[in-house]
Write an enzyme that holds these catalytic residues in place. Sequence first.
Site, mmCIF file in Angstrom:
data_model
loop_
_atom_site.group_PDB
_atom_site.id
_atom_site.type_symbol
_atom_site.label_atom_id
_atom_site.label_comp_id
_atom_site.label_asym_id
_atom_site.label_seq_id
_atom_site.Cartn_x
_atom_site.Cartn_y
_atom_site.Cartn_z
ATOM 1 N N GLU A 1 -2.995 4.135 12.859
ATOM 2 C CA GLU A 1 -3.664 4.866 11.780
ATOM 3 C C GLU A 1 -4.844 5.655 12.309
ATOM 4 O O GLU A 1 -5.833 5.859 11.589
ATOM 5 C CB GLU A 1 -4.112 3.893 10.697
ATOM 6 C CG GLU A 1 -2.948 3.259 9.985
ATOM 7 C CD GLU A 1 -3.371 2.440 8.797
ATOM 8 O OE1 GLU A 1 -4.569 2.187 8.634
ATOM 9 O OE2 GLU A 1 -2.476 2.059 8.028
ATOM 10 N N HIS B 1 0.821 -1.208 0.000
ATOM 11 C CA HIS B 1 0.000 0.000 0.000
ATOM 12 C C HIS B 1 0.858 1.262 0.000
ATOM 13 O O HIS B 1 0.570 2.219 -0.700
ATOM 14 C CB HIS B 1 -0.906 -0.011 1.233
ATOM 15 C CG HIS B 1 -1.745 1.221 1.387
ATOM 16 N ND1 HIS B 1 -2.915 1.412 0.673
ATOM 17 C CD2 HIS B 1 -1.584 2.318 2.141
ATOM 18 C CE1 HIS B 1 -3.435 2.564 1.008
ATOM 19 N NE2 HIS B 1 -2.650 3.155 1.886
ATOM 20 N N HIS C 1 -10.610 2.628 -0.507
ATOM 21 C CA HIS C 1 -10.686 2.104 0.857
ATOM 22 C C HIS C 1 -11.515 0.827 0.807
ATOM 23 O O HIS C 1 -12.536 0.709 1.481
ATOM 24 C CB HIS C 1 -11.274 3.138 1.816
ATOM 25 C CG HIS C 1 -10.527 3.220 3.109
ATOM 26 N ND1 HIS C 1 -11.128 3.463 4.319
ATOM 27 C CD2 HIS C 1 -9.202 3.077 3.384
ATOM 28 C CE1 HIS C 1 -10.211 3.482 5.273
ATOM 29 N NE2 HIS C 1 -9.039 3.250 4.732
HETATM 30 N N1 LIG Z 1 -2.511 4.882 -10.198
HETATM 31 C C1 LIG Z 1 -1.705 5.960 -9.967
HETATM 32 N N2 LIG Z 1 -1.485 6.866 -10.941
HETATM 33 C C2 LIG Z 1 -0.727 7.956 -10.714
HETATM 34 N N3 LIG Z 1 -0.155 8.254 -9.534
HETATM 35 C C3 LIG Z 1 -0.351 7.377 -8.538
HETATM 36 C C4 LIG Z 1 -1.119 6.198 -8.688
HETATM 37 N N4 LIG Z 1 -1.148 5.525 -7.532
HETATM 38 C C5 LIG Z 1 -0.409 6.272 -6.659
HETATM 39 N N5 LIG Z 1 0.066 7.395 -7.290
HETATM 40 C C6 LIG Z 1 0.848 8.461 -6.677
HETATM 41 O O1 LIG Z 1 1.807 7.921 -5.782
HETATM 42 C C7 LIG Z 1 1.940 8.807 -4.654
HETATM 43 C C8 LIG Z 1 1.740 8.019 -3.385
HETATM 44 O O2 LIG Z 1 0.401 7.559 -3.379
HETATM 45 P P1 LIG Z 1 -0.291 7.380 -1.975
HETATM 46 O O3 LIG Z 1 0.614 6.563 -1.097
HETATM 47 O O4 LIG Z 1 -1.695 6.919 -2.203
HETATM 48 O O5 LIG Z 1 -0.287 8.895 -1.439
HETATM 49 P P2 LIG Z 1 -0.934 9.187 -0.033
HETATM 50 O O6 LIG Z 1 -0.283 8.198 0.918
HETATM 51 O O7 LIG Z 1 -0.583 10.624 0.206
HETATM 52 O O8 LIG Z 1 -2.398 8.927 -0.232
HETATM 53 C C9 LIG Z 1 0.874 9.892 -4.803
HETATM 54 O O9 LIG Z 1 1.483 11.033 -5.395
HETATM 55 C C10 LIG Z 1 -0.088 9.292 -5.803
HETATM 56 O O10 LIG Z 1 -0.729 10.307 -6.557
#
Ligand SMILES: Nc1ncnc2c1ncn2[C@@H]1O[C@H](COP(=O)(O)OP(=O)(O)O)[C@@H](O)[C@H]1O
Lengths: 87, 87, 768, 222
Positions: free
Chosen positions: C328, C62, C110
Site C-alpha cells: 500500500e 475494507h 482512516h
Molecule cells: N457508505 C457508502 N455509501 C455509498 N457508497 C459507498 C459507501 N461506502 C462505499 N461506497 C462506494 O463503494 C465504492 C467502493 O468504495 P471504496 O472501496 O472506498 O472506493 P475506493 O477504494 O476507491 O476508495 C465507492 O464507489 C464508494 O463510493
Amino acid sequence: MPRVVVDVVLKPEISDPQGQAVLGALGRLGHRGVTGVRQGKHFVLDVEGTPDEAELREIAENLLANPVIEDVELHLEAVRPPTPSQG
Amino acid sequence: MPRVVVDVVLKPEISDPQGQAVLGALGRLGHRGVTGVRQGKHFVLDVEGTPDEAELREIAENLLANPVIEDVELHLEAVRPPTPSQG
Amino acid sequence: MSERTVEHSIDTVENAAGTPDEEQPFRELGLRDEEYLRIRDILGRRPTTAELAMYSVMWSEHCSYKSSKVHLRTFGDLPRSEALLVGMGENAGVVDVGEGYAVTFKVESHNHPSYVEPYQGAATGVGGIVRDILTMGARPVAVMDSLRFGRADAPDTARVLPGVVAGVGGYGNCLGLPNIGGEVLFDDCYAGNPLVNALCVGVMKHSDVRLAKAEGVGNKVVLFGARTGGDGIGGVSVLASETFDEHGPAKRPSVQVGDPFTEKLLIEACLEIFAADLVTGIQDLGGAGLSCATSELAAAGSGGMRIDLETVPLRDSTLTAAEILMSESQERMCAIVEPTKVEEFLAVCARWDVLATVIGEVTDGDRLLIDWHGERIVDVPPRTVAHDGPVYERPYHRPADLDELQADAPPAGSADLRADWLAVVGSPDGCDKSWLTEQYDRYVQGNTVLAQPDDAGVVRIDETSNRGIALALDGNARFARLDPYTGAQLNLAEAYRNVAVSGAVPLAVTNCLNFGSPEEPEVMWQFAEAVRGLADGCRALGLPVTGGNVSLYNQTGDVPINPTPVIGVLGVHADVRTRVRGGWRAAGETVLLLGETRPEFGGSAWAAVAHGHLGGLPPQLDLAAEQALAGLLATLAADGLVTSAHDLSDGGLAQALTESALRYGTGATLRVDGDATAALFAESVARAVVTSSDPAAVRAAAEAAGVPVTELGTTGGDALVVSSAGGGVLVELPLAELRTAWTRTLPDLFGHPEDVVGAVPTGAVPTS
Amino acid sequence: MRIGVVTFPGSLDDVDAARAVRLAGGEVVPLWHADAELPAVDAVVLPGGFSYGDYLRAGAIAARQPLMRAVVDRARAGMPVLGICNGFQVLCEAGLLPGALTRNSHLHFRNRDQALLVERADTAWTSSYAQGQTIVVPVKNGEGRYVAADADLDRIEGEGRVVVRYAGGNPNGSSRDIAGVTSADGRVVGLMPHPEHAVEELTGPSVDGLGFFSSVLEGVLS
Ligand SMILES: Nc1ncnc2c1ncn2[C@@H]1O[C@H](COP(=O)(O)OP(=O)(O)O)[C@@H](O)[C@H]1O
Ligand SMILES: [Mg+2]
C-alpha cells in the site's frame, strides 16, 4: 557533565521522502558520487551524574523515537570522536 | 560502499524549541536525570568509490546545513562498525 | 513470514496446478475456509501465493464491503437525480453544478491507522481521498475532516489528537488544499477507536470526467508516482478488518508514511495529462495497491490485462511478488495509455519529476495475467477478484438495551441556566476549535469564501461567474446510539441545514459509516438501520447518495463505538457573493429565530454535559420543515435580507448565540418565551438564528415559506442578556467571561499555542 | 509591466500571487524553476508553498535551482524581488536576505489573520503604504520563526532593514516580532505573512495586501 547522543532513523523498510529529496538535489547540483541519502533526527542529551543505560534506552526508544517507524542508535559521546568543521 | 554520517545541530545561540519540548516531556515523565536536550538532523550518505573529503565537507556545510544557524559534524563511516550496503 | 518462505521458490500457476495439496496460509490472510474453497472453485486449482494474496486483500471487509453491500444497495434504488453524472461504484460520485462544471466529492475513513500512528495515519488518510478525487479527472479544491477522540482529558487522547491534527494539516497544507471545515467530538467510546474521516472535493468540466477502465487491446498499463515498498503490506485486511489483538504477526499493523510533496507533483502531472487527453482510463492505488488497481481496471474494461510485475520500480529490492501486489505504498496511480501517447505521457511525468513505468498492457481475452521474470504467477478472471467477493447476509437484531435506553428520558429542567450555559459552550465538544483549525491552511488557492468556524465551507469555482459550492459534514453519534434510523437522518438534516444556512441549494450526499463489528448482530442492526434511515432521508429530500465509505470493527473488545454515520452534503451557490456568514458584526440589528422549539433533550449536549446523561429519544425529525427552512434561507440570502445566519444544533440556542456574539465581540439583549431550559438547550431540528436590519421583510418571507419566526431581540453591548417573557433576566453573560469559558478548553488540555514549548507530533515531517 | 511568478515543484500560492499581480494591474509572466534563463521581466515574486516539500530545510533546495541563480544576479543588479512565506525562506537560503526561518516556537503550523506594522514604506514593495500603518493579512506557516545571531539582529535593526513587524501578538516566536525584512537597497523584500491572500473582500480578511503589488507597479512606472 556526560553527554549522550541519540540518532533516530526511519526503519529501512519505511520510505524516507526527505532523504529522497536531498538525494535529488545533490544529483541536480552535480554531486553524483552520493548514491543514497537517509535523513533522521539527532538528539544531544545532557545527563546529570552517571547515566543509567536502561533509562536512557527507554527514553531513546519510546520517547525520542516512534518505535512503529523508527530505529534508534544510542551513543555515549566518547565513543564517537567528531571531526568538527571549521566554518 | 562507504558511508558518511553528517550531524547538523543548531548553533548554541539559536533557540531550539523542539529540544525544549522534548526536555519538558522528559521532565513530566519523571526522567529528571536529563538536564538538557538539543535536537538536530542526522544524515547517512552512501558514497560511491572513495569519498572526496572536500566535496563531502562542501555538501555538509552548504547544503545539508544552513551556516547562518547550524553547525555540522562530519563522520566518516570508517570510525563506526561497517554496515552492509543496500541494493 | 510464512508467505515469504513459500514465495522464495516462485509459486507459478503450473506449480499450483501440480501441487493441489500444498498447505496455504489463507486463514492468516483473513480468509475463511469457505472463501478459500470458492477461490479454488473459481480457478479450478489452488491459487498461487500471489493469487492468494490478491484475493485475500480484495475480499477483505475494507475492499469487498462483504458485510455492508447488501444494505448499501438501497442507495442505488433512490430515484435517479438529474444532477448525478456518475453514481456509486466509481472512485467517487460526480454531480452537475451548472455552467458545465462537475463536482466530485467523497469522505473516507482512516481510523485504525490513525490510532496506531496518529500523524502518518491521518496524513495518509488525506492523501488517499485526494487521489480518489483526482482519479475522477478533477482538480482537488478543498478538504474537510471529521474527527472523534476518547475523553478529551484521557492520556491517550493527548497522544492521538495532536498527531492526527498535525497529520491532517501537514498533508493537506503541503498539497495546497484549503481545509474548509469538519468536526471534532469526544466520547469515551472512541478511546482506542479514534475516527479520522477525511473529505475531498474536486472540480472539473463535464467533458473531463475520467473512469477506472482498461479499454483498447494493446494499450499500455503505466504505473506512476512513488516507488513500491513494504508499506502497509496486509494493511488492508489487517488494519481495516480486524480489531487489535496481540496474537499473530499477520495481524500486526504496518504503517505507511505519506509524502505530500510527491502527491502534489502527482496532482499537477495528472492534471496536465488529463488536459492533453493522454489516458483512456485511470485508477489510484489505495487499499490493496496493485491488486486492487489492476483487477478493478481490468474488470471494468472489456478485455483482459497482462502485467510484468518485475518492472514495478521498488524501494525495497527484497519484496516478493505477493508483497508487491499487496503493498500500500502511497502516492501511486495507474493509467491506461494508447501506445502512441505513451511517450508524451512519460514526458509530462518527467517534467514533474514523477517516476512512470510501463508495466503491462491491455489484452483481448478476459483474464488478468501477471508474470514475474517470465513466469506466470497470476491467471485469474479479474471480476472474481474485484467484484465477486463474498457477500454476507449478517444476522442482526435490535440491541437488547435499547428499550431501556429510550425509556430513560433525560432531566427536563436546568437548576442553573448560567452554569449550564458556560458548561455546554466550554465543553470539549462545544468549545472554540481554533486550537485545531489554526493548524490548517484555509486560504491557499484564494477561492475560500467560507471556512471554519462557519457552518459550511464555501469555495468559489469560477472567478468570473462567481459560481461556488458549499459543503458540510455532520455525524452526531448520540442521536444514532438512541435511534440509528432517525439518527442518520438527523445527521443528514444537520448537514443539509448547514449548507442551506450559507445560502446554498443542497444538491447531493456522501457519507462515511463508522460502526463496530458487523459480527455483532446488535451492531449490524445499527448499521442496517442507519443505512435505511439515510436512504429514506435522501429520498424525502430528493438528494442522491453519490458515494461514501464504510469503516467497521471500530470497537475495543466487545464494546463498539456509538454508531457514527458521518454525512456530507454538497450545495451550490449560483453567486458566492450572496453567501451568508456567521457572527454578529454590528449593533442595532434584530435577532430572529427561525423554526419551532420543543422540549427535546434526548441525546442533547446539555443532557450530556450538565447531567452526564444519554437516554430517551433524539429530537423529532421533520424533513419537510428542513426543506421549508432551506428554501427560506436561500431566498433571504439571494435578496440580501440577512446580515448573519447560524444553524441550531448541538447545544441549542445557547451555543448558537455564544458563537454569533463572540465571533466579532458583539453582544445582544434578547427575550425567550416558554420553558427557559428548552429555549436555550433543546436541540429541536429545522432551526436557525439570523440577524437583519429589515425584520419585517424577514417575517414576510418566513410566513410565505411557512416557517415559524420569533423575534428574540437586538444586537449590541458587550454581554449576552437573556430575559424571560415576563422580563426577568434569566442569564447575563459578559462576553469576556463567555470568551474565556469558550476558548480556554482545548489550550488547557493540549497546550497554549503561545507557550514556547508545544507537543511534538510523532513522525511529523517538517512543515512550513 | 511584467511581473514573473516562479513555480517550484511544491509551490502552492503561485496562483494566488499571480491573481494579486493581475488585480493590481500587472502582467503575469509564469516562470519555471528549471529554466536557466530569466525572461524579460521587471520584477519577480517567489510565492508561498512547500517547495520540494520543505524537506531538508524550508526553501533550501529551491534556492539552489537553476532559475534562482539568474534571479539572484538580477536582484543584485536592482530588480525588485518579493518573497512570500516559502519565497522568503528561499531568499534567505539564497543569501539575498539576512537571517533564517526556523520551526515555529510552538511547533505548530499556524494560520490566522495577523496585524502587521509597516515600518518601511520606502521599499520597492511597500511604497503605497504609509510608514507606521497597521495592516491585516493572513499568516500561515510552520517554519516562520525568524532568527539570527543577536549581533546580526542588532545590525538588521540598526540598518532599518525590518519592513513589517508582527503587531498584537507574535504568531511563531520570531525574534523581535520581525515579520519581513529587506535588502540594503530596498529592492528585495521577504515576509512570512501572505499579502496575496488579502486582495479580495470575498476571500480575504481585508484587501490590505494589494499594496505590495501596486507598490512595485507604481515604482517601476515612475
Ligand atoms: N457508505 C457508502 N455509501 C455509498 N457508497 C459507498 C459507501 N461506502 C462505499 N461506497 C462506494 O463503494 C465504492 C467502493 O468504495 P471504496 O472501496 O472506498 O472506493 P475506493 O477504494 O476507491 O476508495 C465507492 O464507489 C464508494 O463510493
Ligand atoms: Mg479509489
